[in-house]
Design an enzyme around this catalytic site. Structure first.
Site, PDB file in Angstrom:
ATOM      1  N   ASP A   1       1.744  -4.715   8.790  1.00 61.20           N
ATOM      2  CA  ASP A   1       0.578  -3.861   8.590  1.00 61.20           C
ATOM      3  C   ASP A   1      -0.639  -4.775   8.518  1.00 61.20           C
ATOM      4  O   ASP A   1      -0.734  -5.636   7.636  1.00 61.20           O
ATOM      5  CB  ASP A   1       0.743  -3.057   7.282  1.00 61.20           C
ATOM      6  CG  ASP A   1      -0.372  -2.033   7.093  1.00 61.20           C
ATOM      7  OD1 ASP A   1      -1.495  -2.277   7.589  1.00 61.20           O
ATOM      8  OD2 ASP A   1      -0.133  -1.005   6.434  1.00 61.20           O
TER       9      ASP A   1
ATOM     10  N   PHE B   1       0.864  -1.181   0.000  1.00 59.45           N
ATOM     11  CA  PHE B   1       0.000   0.000   0.000  1.00 59.45           C
ATOM     12  C   PHE B   1       0.904   1.236   0.000  1.00 59.45           C
ATOM     13  O   PHE B   1       1.835   1.336   0.800  1.00 59.45           O
ATOM     14  CB  PHE B   1      -0.887  -0.030   1.249  1.00 59.45           C
ATOM     15  CG  PHE B   1      -2.004   0.964   1.215  1.00 59.45           C
ATOM     16  CD1 PHE B   1      -3.224   0.628   0.649  1.00 59.45           C
ATOM     17  CD2 PHE B   1      -1.840   2.238   1.743  1.00 59.45           C
ATOM     18  CE1 PHE B   1      -4.262   1.552   0.611  1.00 59.45           C
ATOM     19  CE2 PHE B   1      -2.878   3.161   1.696  1.00 59.45           C
ATOM     20  CZ  PHE B   1      -4.093   2.817   1.136  1.00 59.45           C
TER      21      PHE B   1
HETATM   22  C1  LIG Z   1      -6.017   1.288   4.323  1.00 61.51           C
HETATM   23  C2  LIG Z   1      -4.554   1.093   4.476  1.00 61.51           C
HETATM   24  C3  LIG Z   1      -3.754   2.082   5.054  1.00 61.51           C
HETATM   25  C4  LIG Z   1      -4.350   3.416   5.406  1.00 61.51           C
HETATM   26  O1  LIG Z   1      -3.558   4.208   6.208  1.00 61.51           O
HETATM   27  P1  LIG Z   1      -4.214   5.520   6.864  1.00 61.51           P
HETATM   28  O2  LIG Z   1      -3.108   6.162   7.567  1.00 61.51           O
HETATM   29  O3  LIG Z   1      -5.318   5.041   7.752  1.00 61.51           O
HETATM   30  O4  LIG Z   1      -4.792   6.336   5.773  1.00 61.51           O
HETATM   31  C5  LIG Z   1      -2.416   1.783   5.280  1.00 61.51           C
HETATM   32  N1  LIG Z   1      -1.885   0.594   4.895  1.00 61.51           N
HETATM   33  C6  LIG Z   1      -2.635  -0.362   4.308  1.00 61.51           C
HETATM   34  C7  LIG Z   1      -2.020  -1.650   3.908  1.00 61.51           C
HETATM   35  C8  LIG Z   1      -3.983  -0.125   4.060  1.00 61.51           C
HETATM   36  O5  LIG Z   1      -4.714  -1.054   3.441  1.00 61.51           O
END
Ligand SMILES: *Cc1c(COP(=O)(O)O)cnc(C)c1O
Length: 409
Positions: free
Chosen positions: A196, A125
């Site tokens: 994550d 991501f």
């Molecule tokens: C949704 C998501 C995020 C989002 O991060 P935010 O700081 O909440 O915007 C981060 N990493 C992954 C893998 C995600 O799917």
């Protein structure tokens, strides 16, 4: 061919079927996007109303003590920890996933001062990679990011690697990594494992402690149903807490915030991962969402998730030859989502949404469908594939209005 009666039979045997009525789900909508934004639990509004009226309205500033506001990040963190196989005192609710990634990346680098590289996946991501890039900008190029395909990690993890940052369930394809085996690989090279859990928490059984994970982060607004922009969580394994250096050393992470000292002394416990004042209204909404998950067994949740995923895959294979499956061939190797490829996936998804089937789209060609077992039924799956098959067979997705791109896809 699989019929609607087959789906109804699976629903009749579903031990989680009574959970659905605990959520607000609009009439005529099949919601397959709980992986992006969980729906509103019916308990949440009552909970928020009490926090507003009694705690804020009547209690005012006193509620930091009398309503336990000051301990809420820890209390709700421990509840999330129960979903993630983390013993109490290792998870805290704070900030966003992006910000928490920054903290754990910096802390991991400080724990491996003689190593310069962070390994991650090229398909991770983007915010995960962006946060590492931001940190490198601040620290004169450390960490150097080494990006590899998520199933070719072994060759990339050498003696120069401080940490390996991975998303357990791939946000695009749903592909799920074996946390214990991967963490072992990382540790064998002397590196630290950062997980994550954005698409894992509340979706699949996770066992952070027994996997030996070092750090983890994740979102409150996806499968945890905490509401749009809900606060995130961060896990620091107990053995790392004494040496965990939070680069965002705000006063809420201080050992004694109300002594108002000039110098920063970190809290002896997981509070050191906090930065500033917690958003109490948002944490209260998150707690209500997490409480929904704590009422069910994660093994039963996974069993239903797999049942929904298998049914969706079977029906799509039977009825939708115009799309292809993205991600692993085996449902067991996936999180709680399925992604389908179609060259005009954006327009097809807009047409689906117009017909009440809500999923989302990830560039360049992925239609993403999440199957949150608390409120999605097998009948939903059957009906959703029926709409998809109809759109593809008739070509009715190919209208100008469905090609118009919105800001959020
Ligand atoms: C949704 C998501 C995020 C989002 O991060 P935010 O700081 O909440 O915007 C981060 N990493 C992954 C893998 C995600 O799917």
């Amino acid at each position: 061919m699989t019929g609607r009666a087959d789906a109804l039979r699976l629903d009749a045997q579903d031990p989680l079927r009574d959970r659905r009525e605990r959520f607000h789900l609009p009439e005529g909508v099949i919601y397959l996007d709980g992986n992006s934004l969980g729906p509103l639990p019916k308990e949440t509004s009552g909970r928020l109303q009490r926090v507003l009226d009694a705690e804020w309205g009547q209690g005012l500033i006193r509620s930091w003590n009398t309503a336990g506001w000051i301990d809420m990040p820890l209390r709700v963190g421990d509840k999330i920890g129960r979903l993630l196989g983390a013993a109490p005192g290792q998870v805290v609710v704070a900030d966003s996933t992006s910000v928490n990634l920054f903290k754990v990346l910096a802390a991991a680098l400080a724990l491996r001062p003689d190593r310069t590289v962070v390994v991650s996946e090229s398909g991770n991501f983007p915010t995960d990679l962006y946060m590492a890039q931001g940190l490198a900008g601040l620290l004169g190029g450390r960490p150097a990011l080494r990006l590899v395909e998520r199933h070719s990690l072994a060759e990339a993890i050498g003696p120069d690697v401080a940490a390996v940052m991975l998303t357990q369930v791939d946000y695009r394809t749903g592909d799920m990594l074996d946390m214990a085996a991967t963490t072992r690989l990382v540790h064998e090279a002397g590196a630290l494992a950062i997980w994550d859990l954005a698409h894992s928490a509340g979706a699949v059984p996770v066992d952070l402690d027994s996997a030996g994970a070092d750090f983890a982060v994740g979102c409150g607004y996806k499968y945890l149903n905490g509401g749009p922009g809900a606060p995130a969580f961060v896990y620091v394994a107990e053995r790392h807490i004494p040496a965990f250096r939070n680069p965002l050393s705000g006063w809420m992470g201080h050992a004694a915030p109300f002594r108002f000292e000039t110098g920063f002394t970190p809290a002896p416990d997981i509070r050191r991962a906090l930065c500033g004042t917690p958003p109490i209204l948002a944490v209260a909404a998150l707690e209500a969402g997490v409480d929904e998950l704590l009422q069910v067994d994660m093994v039963a949740l996974r069993a239903k998730s797999l049942s929904l995923v298998r049914l969706f895959r079977t029906l799509v294979a039977e009825r939708c030859p115009a799309v292809s499956l993205a991600g692993p061939a085996e449902a067991e190797a996936c999180g709680s989502q399925v992604s389908l490829r179609h060259s005009q996936g954006y327009a097809v998804m807009q047409a689906l949404i117009a017909r009440g089937v809500i999923g989302d789209f990830r560039a360049p060609d992925l239609m993403r469908f999440g199957f949150a077992p608390l409120y999605v039924s097998h009948a939903d799956v059957f009906d959703a594939v029926g709409v998809l098959a109809d759109l593809l067979d008739t070509g009715t997705w190919d209208r100008p209005e469905f090609h118009r791109r919105a800001a959020v896809t």
